[in-house]
Design a protein around this motif. Structure first.
Motif, PDB file in Angstrom:
ATOM      1  N   SER A 289       0.836  -1.212   0.000  1.00 23.45           N
ATOM      2  CA  SER A 289       0.000   0.000   0.000  1.00 23.45           C
ATOM      3  C   SER A 289       0.871   1.262   0.000  1.00 23.45           C
ATOM      4  O   SER A 289       2.045   1.209   0.358  1.00 23.45           O
ATOM      5  CB  SER A 289      -0.847   0.035   1.274  1.00 23.45           C
TER       6      SER A 289
ATOM      7  N   ASN B 215       0.039   0.246  -3.925  1.00 21.59           N
ATOM      8  CA  ASN B 215      -1.247  -0.334  -4.296  1.00 21.59           C
ATOM      9  C   ASN B 215      -1.124  -1.831  -4.038  1.00 21.59           C
ATOM     10  O   ASN B 215      -0.183  -2.468  -4.508  1.00 21.59           O
ATOM     11  CB  ASN B 215      -1.492  -0.052  -5.790  1.00 21.59           C
ATOM     12  N   MET B 216      -2.068  -2.389  -3.298  1.00 13.88           N
ATOM     13  CA  MET B 216      -1.965  -3.794  -2.947  1.00 13.88           C
ATOM     14  C   MET B 216      -2.647  -4.710  -3.967  1.00 13.88           C
ATOM     15  O   MET B 216      -2.556  -5.933  -3.854  1.00 13.88           O
ATOM     16  CB  MET B 216      -2.598  -4.021  -1.578  1.00 13.88           C
ATOM     17  N   VAL B 217      -3.346  -4.133  -4.944  1.00 13.30           N
ATOM     18  CA  VAL B 217      -4.133  -4.950  -5.862  1.00 13.30           C
ATOM     19  C   VAL B 217      -3.458  -5.106  -7.228  1.00 13.30           C
ATOM     20  O   VAL B 217      -2.940  -6.170  -7.573  1.00 13.30           O
ATOM     21  CB  VAL B 217      -5.558  -4.376  -6.041  1.00 13.30           C
TER      22      VAL B 217
END
Lengths: 224, 224
Positions: free
Chosen positions: A40, A123-125
């Motif tokens: 993140s 960004n974790m996605v």
């Protein structure tokens, strides 16, 4: 108009895989380790790299490709420590693409380093979905984010070869259950090492650095 | 195969705008406020909603649509407080799409609430790009993430009508410059209110709740 849009979409997808393959071939040929750090915004990726300098510099010098939507802040932080670094601006995109990484990679002083860290866009996605030709992905999760994140964002942890649980100096001020978080990571991916790190105090940097050094050795011993 | 892929891509894009417009029309017709909360994983979005219950329940009862890649953890937290809530699973996607939001929205007990909060997938980049028919986006940034994030992820802050700086109870343990962060938000978007919140102590919840109440009033006074 419709036809053009279709072509661009397909070219981009194909190109990403092609550029990732080019990068992988280059890394193999040079026995160079490239790690893709994903987490993140504010999970502590840049600080982890800053704090890795002292341990790794004498053993396995590294360069960094800093990915961000905008600004050169993170590259400046590593440049200040004399780490060879370039800033990759994704131009609004939520992840780094292999072509940009490849072009920046070949312009780094690769003869002088054993490792290239790519710090992906915070960004974790999405970054977990895009191959940039790295040897391994590393998930960076701050203990301020909550122990359920491996279950809520499983792809990253499934793809990762290691995980770093960062900012552990803040544990006394948080309701964060490290054991539960480790269980959640194991539930998604039973096989990866999880490093407890408090970069501000230096705790855990050595174990993390040793793992990086092992990956360098494995890269060198791999059949070319 | 190629033709099918193209159709899906275009349908999805067009459909998102259509579903967002349908949602907006429904909200206007009912004078219902819908706010789209966007921030990183673990930035404190769910906790902000939990802590808003006491202030808002008697004034402007609300319902919640909880967006996540996987799990129903967040919906369970709000359900435990008797808040009408549904869980939207994005199925791997990095953002919520308008169609899913619309279908979940119409099944909420809309006669009983003044506000619907949508908690988007934890991600500071992609959700800011997708209209779900909301009246306003709200950026949620935790002080553990660093004060430069508004400059590094400007789209969210440009699109937002308000920002919440959360987890301020941790400030004594962090190197986080609140004034610098506010300057960075203003640089991207000079006009939005920024709420200092420490949800664990309740600090700032009242000011945030008052702003939500103002938005309810504005929604009611708007021409249908």
């Amino acid at each position: 108009m419709t036809v053009r849009a279709i072509k661009v979409y397909q070219d981009l997808m194909g190109a990403n895989e092609e550029w990732a393959a080019k990068t992988r071939a280059l890394l193999r040929q040079r026995s160079l380790l490239m790690l893709n750090l994903i987490g993140s915004p504010g999970s502590g990726k840049t600080t982890l790299l800053e704090k890795s300098v002292d341990y790794l510099r004498s053993r396995h010098p590294f360069a960094v490709l800093e990915g961000d939507v905008e600004t050169t802040n993170d590259a400046e932080r590593l440049h200040a420590l004399d780490v060879p670094v370039s800033q990759l601006l994704s131009g609004g995109s939520c992840h780094l693409e292999a072509k940009l990484v490849h072009h920046a990679l070949v312009e780094l002083p690769l003869d002088d380093v054993d490792v290239v860290f790519v710090e992906n866009v915070g960004n974790m996605v999405c970054p977990a979905e895009f191959d940039i030709g790295e040897m391994a992905k590393v998930a960076v999760l701050s203990v301020t984010e909550g122990e359920d994140k491996p279950l809520k964002y499983p792809l990253l942890f499934r793809e990762a070869k290691a995980a770093v649980l960062s900012k552990q100096d803040l544990l006394p001020h948080l309701n964060f259950d490290v054991a539960a978080c480790r269980r959640n990571i194991r539930e998604v991916n039973g096989n990866i090492p999880v490093f407890d790190v408090a970069a501000t105090t230096g705790e855990g940097i050595e174990a993390w650095g040793e793992w990086v050094a092992e990956q360098v050795e494995q890269t060198r011993n791999r059949e070319r």
